[in-house]
Design an enzyme around this catalytic site. Sequence first.
Site, PDB file in Angstrom:
ATOM      1  N   ARG A 218       0.841  -1.205   0.000  1.00  0.00           N
ATOM      2  CA  ARG A 218       0.000   0.000   0.000  1.00  0.00           C
ATOM      3  C   ARG A 218       0.869   1.246   0.000  1.00  0.00           C
ATOM      4  O   ARG A 218       1.680   1.436   0.911  1.00  0.00           O
ATOM      5  CB  ARG A 218      -0.914  -0.007   1.221  1.00  0.00           C
ATOM      6  N   GLU A 220       0.740   4.105   1.002  1.00  0.00           N
ATOM      7  CA  GLU A 220       0.212   5.130   1.909  1.00  0.00           C
ATOM      8  C   GLU A 220       1.351   6.083   2.229  1.00  0.00           C
ATOM      9  O   GLU A 220       2.415   5.664   2.655  1.00  0.00           O
ATOM     10  CB  GLU A 220      -0.321   4.496   3.194  1.00  0.00           C
ATOM     11  N   ARG A 226       1.093   2.323  12.949  1.00  0.00           N
ATOM     12  CA  ARG A 226       0.361   1.095  12.612  1.00  0.00           C
ATOM     13  C   ARG A 226       0.253   0.821  11.112  1.00  0.00           C
ATOM     14  O   ARG A 226      -0.429  -0.117  10.706  1.00  0.00           O
ATOM     15  CB  ARG A 226      -1.027   1.115  13.248  1.00  0.00           C
ATOM     16  N   HIS A 227       0.927   1.628  10.310  1.00  0.00           N
ATOM     17  CA  HIS A 227       0.915   1.399   8.862  1.00  0.00           C
ATOM     18  C   HIS A 227       2.308   1.111   8.338  1.00  0.00           C
ATOM     19  O   HIS A 227       3.268   1.776   8.727  1.00  0.00           O
ATOM     20  CB  HIS A 227       0.377   2.625   8.115  1.00  0.00           C
ATOM     21  N   GLU A 359      -7.254  -1.263  14.675  1.00  0.00           N
ATOM     22  CA  GLU A 359      -7.987  -2.146  13.761  1.00  0.00           C
ATOM     23  C   GLU A 359      -7.121  -3.351  13.418  1.00  0.00           C
ATOM     24  O   GLU A 359      -6.011  -3.193  12.928  1.00  0.00           O
ATOM     25  CB  GLU A 359      -8.366  -1.394  12.486  1.00  0.00           C
ATOM     26  N   SER A 362     -10.655  -6.429   8.787  1.00  0.00           N
ATOM     27  CA  SER A 362     -11.898  -5.971   8.184  1.00  0.00           C
ATOM     28  C   SER A 362     -12.486  -7.121   7.391  1.00  0.00           C
ATOM     29  O   SER A 362     -11.744  -7.883   6.769  1.00  0.00           O
ATOM     30  CB  SER A 362     -11.646  -4.811   7.217  1.00  0.00           C
ATOM     31  N   ARG A 410      -0.024  -6.311  12.682  1.00  0.00           N
ATOM     32  CA  ARG A 410      -0.828  -5.657  13.733  1.00  0.00           C
ATOM     33  C   ARG A 410      -1.224  -6.645  14.818  1.00  0.00           C
ATOM     34  O   ARG A 410      -1.326  -6.284  15.988  1.00  0.00           O
ATOM     35  CB  ARG A 410      -2.079  -5.029  13.126  1.00  0.00           C
TER      36      ARG A 410
HETATM   37  P1  ATP Z   1      -6.534   1.303   8.256  1.00  0.00           P
HETATM   38  O1  ATP Z   1      -7.923   1.897   8.263  1.00  0.00           O
HETATM   39  O2  ATP Z   1      -6.016   1.008   9.627  1.00  0.00           O
HETATM   40  O3  ATP Z   1      -5.576   2.060   7.396  1.00  0.00           O
HETATM   41  P2  ATP Z   1      -7.572  -0.443   6.255  1.00  0.00           P
HETATM   42  O4  ATP Z   1      -9.018  -0.446   6.652  1.00  0.00           O
HETATM   43  O5  ATP Z   1      -7.148   0.425   5.139  1.00  0.00           O
HETATM   44  O6  ATP Z   1      -6.671  -0.143   7.558  1.00  0.00           O
HETATM   45  P3  ATP Z   1      -7.969  -3.064   5.204  1.00  0.00           P
HETATM   46  O7  ATP Z   1      -7.989  -2.762   3.758  1.00  0.00           O
HETATM   47  O8  ATP Z   1      -9.239  -3.249   5.914  1.00  0.00           O
HETATM   48  O9  ATP Z   1      -7.109  -1.939   5.944  1.00  0.00           O
HETATM   49  O10 ATP Z   1      -6.977  -4.320   5.414  1.00  0.00           O
HETATM   50  C1  ATP Z   1      -7.260  -5.388   6.303  1.00  0.00           C
HETATM   51  C2  ATP Z   1      -6.242  -5.417   7.447  1.00  0.00           C
HETATM   52  O11 ATP Z   1      -4.899  -5.420   6.949  1.00  0.00           O
HETATM   53  C3  ATP Z   1      -6.309  -4.205   8.355  1.00  0.00           C
HETATM   54  O12 ATP Z   1      -7.322  -4.345   9.314  1.00  0.00           O
HETATM   55  C4  ATP Z   1      -4.915  -4.190   8.959  1.00  0.00           C
HETATM   56  O13 ATP Z   1      -4.819  -5.107  10.035  1.00  0.00           O
HETATM   57  C5  ATP Z   1      -4.058  -4.690   7.810  1.00  0.00           C
HETATM   58  N1  ATP Z   1      -3.465  -3.562   7.100  1.00  0.00           N
HETATM   59  C6  ATP Z   1      -4.020  -2.839   6.121  1.00  0.00           C
HETATM   60  N2  ATP Z   1      -3.208  -1.873   5.696  1.00  0.00           N
HETATM   61  C7  ATP Z   1      -2.078  -1.977   6.420  1.00  0.00           C
HETATM   62  C8  ATP Z   1      -0.854  -1.267   6.454  1.00  0.00           C
HETATM   63  N3  ATP Z   1      -0.626  -0.249   5.628  1.00  0.00           N
HETATM   64  N4  ATP Z   1       0.095  -1.652   7.346  1.00  0.00           N
HETATM   65  C9  ATP Z   1      -0.139  -2.689   8.174  1.00  0.00           C
HETATM   66  N5  ATP Z   1      -1.255  -3.399   8.191  1.00  0.00           N
HETATM   67  C10 ATP Z   1      -2.239  -3.063   7.333  1.00  0.00           C
HETATM   68 MG    MG Z   2     -10.228  -1.948   7.216  1.00  0.00          MG
END
Ligand code: ATP
Ligand code: MG
Length: 436
Positions: A218, A220, A226-227, A359, A362, A410
Amino acid sequence: MSDDLEVARKYTSEIGEEDVGKQVLLYGWIHEIRDLGGVAFALLRDREGIIQLTCIKKRSPDIIKRLRKTRRESVVKVIGEVKKEPKAPGGYEILPDYFEVLNEADAPLPLDVAEKVPAELDTRLDARFLDLRRPRVQAIFRVRHQMLQSVRDFLSEEGFIEVNTPKIVSTATEGGTELFPISYFEKEAFLNQSPQLYKQVLMGAGLEKVFEIGPIFRAEEHNTIRHLNEAISIDIEQSFTDHEGVMRVLERLIRRVYEDIAENCTKYLEWLGVNIEIPELPFPRVTYDEAVEIVKNKGEEIAWGEDFSTPALKALSENIEGHYYIVDWPTEIKPFYAMPYEDQPEISKTFDLMAGSLELASGAQRVHLYDLLVKKIAEKGMNPESFEFYLNAFRYGMPPHAGWGLGADRLVMSILKLRNIREAVIFPRDRTRLTP
Ligand code: ATP
Ligand code: MG
């Protein structure tokens, strides 16, 4: 190095009563040396612990000479007699009769493995191979290993088939800008954000229950605790069930992971100074609407239809302890593949698993109806034509299905109460870090 078949090779943690008076063979690193003249003490560290080498000049004059010259963190081979010594760490010491430096360490060390000098996370990550020699740090990855093994065991026992899907892809999973483009010969391609589309295609393939443990990428921009830009995701997809069905799988999985760690990782939890409590089932379910109310009552601003901000999640976690689900999210803020309720299409059959304000996962019941799916892709401003390989699987007998994605990094972070997700990853990738 010979095989030394006549002397048993042991880890430091394996030395016990039955070895007293016997010779053992140990491999490891010199953690510390204390020279008192007639006797020199060294600590030998291997991946399972630390033991004291007691080198007496009268007993082995050549070895004490060699040991004195050995620099910290050199890797050594030792054969010696085991003695009971209540004052030594672990209660035993080794009187070396053979001492060989297999590779001398350079000095000064970029990082103090014995942790006499505290170091910033960045310095530690730069010298990660040395940082990982610290028992406390190594313990994190022993617990992580147990977590991954428990996940594989549990899901396999539940009838899930482990699969591997491509990480080089031609379409975004969810659109958006969080994509890493790569050049793929004469075409543009991307690193996959999630195995979502492939997992669903496999439901169309009749596999019924699949799981994958693999990287997600990702782009980001933000730097948070946490990312990461490369994370490991534990994903499942299951046919003939709904969001509630896969929530039950998820909470039982989490409990199993905690149970296995509590049972098999006591030593590593001790190194970390962490106590874990096995969570009770079922996890509480809070609807999105209720969560919004709680957050508002705590004086945080949030409008219906918005995602929860970090302060909002903090406020929420003050009200609900431990693990809980936030369920029934507004359809608008969840991905196109989430199933809306038939009688209330503005709400979706979705959930997030939370641990405090973090989180963890999901998930959702998915849209399995072709026409609805095409409509929802278009509504998100994406072109259904670029989803052809995915959409085709929905035209010829796609079962109803549901699934989730759980962040492995996480999960480790939350089990071990680590302050930063980077602590849970051997070689993390973030906005500024591309090495080691
Ligand atoms: P957040 O809102 O915390 O950025 P997200 O809702 O974008 O997360 P999802 O697409 O729902 O993330 O991905 C499912 C799971 O994968 C998340 O709940 C999280 O545990 C993990 N995850 C997602 N993006 C990341 C990241 N950039 N770094 C670490 N873990 C991640
Ligand atoms: Mg999510």
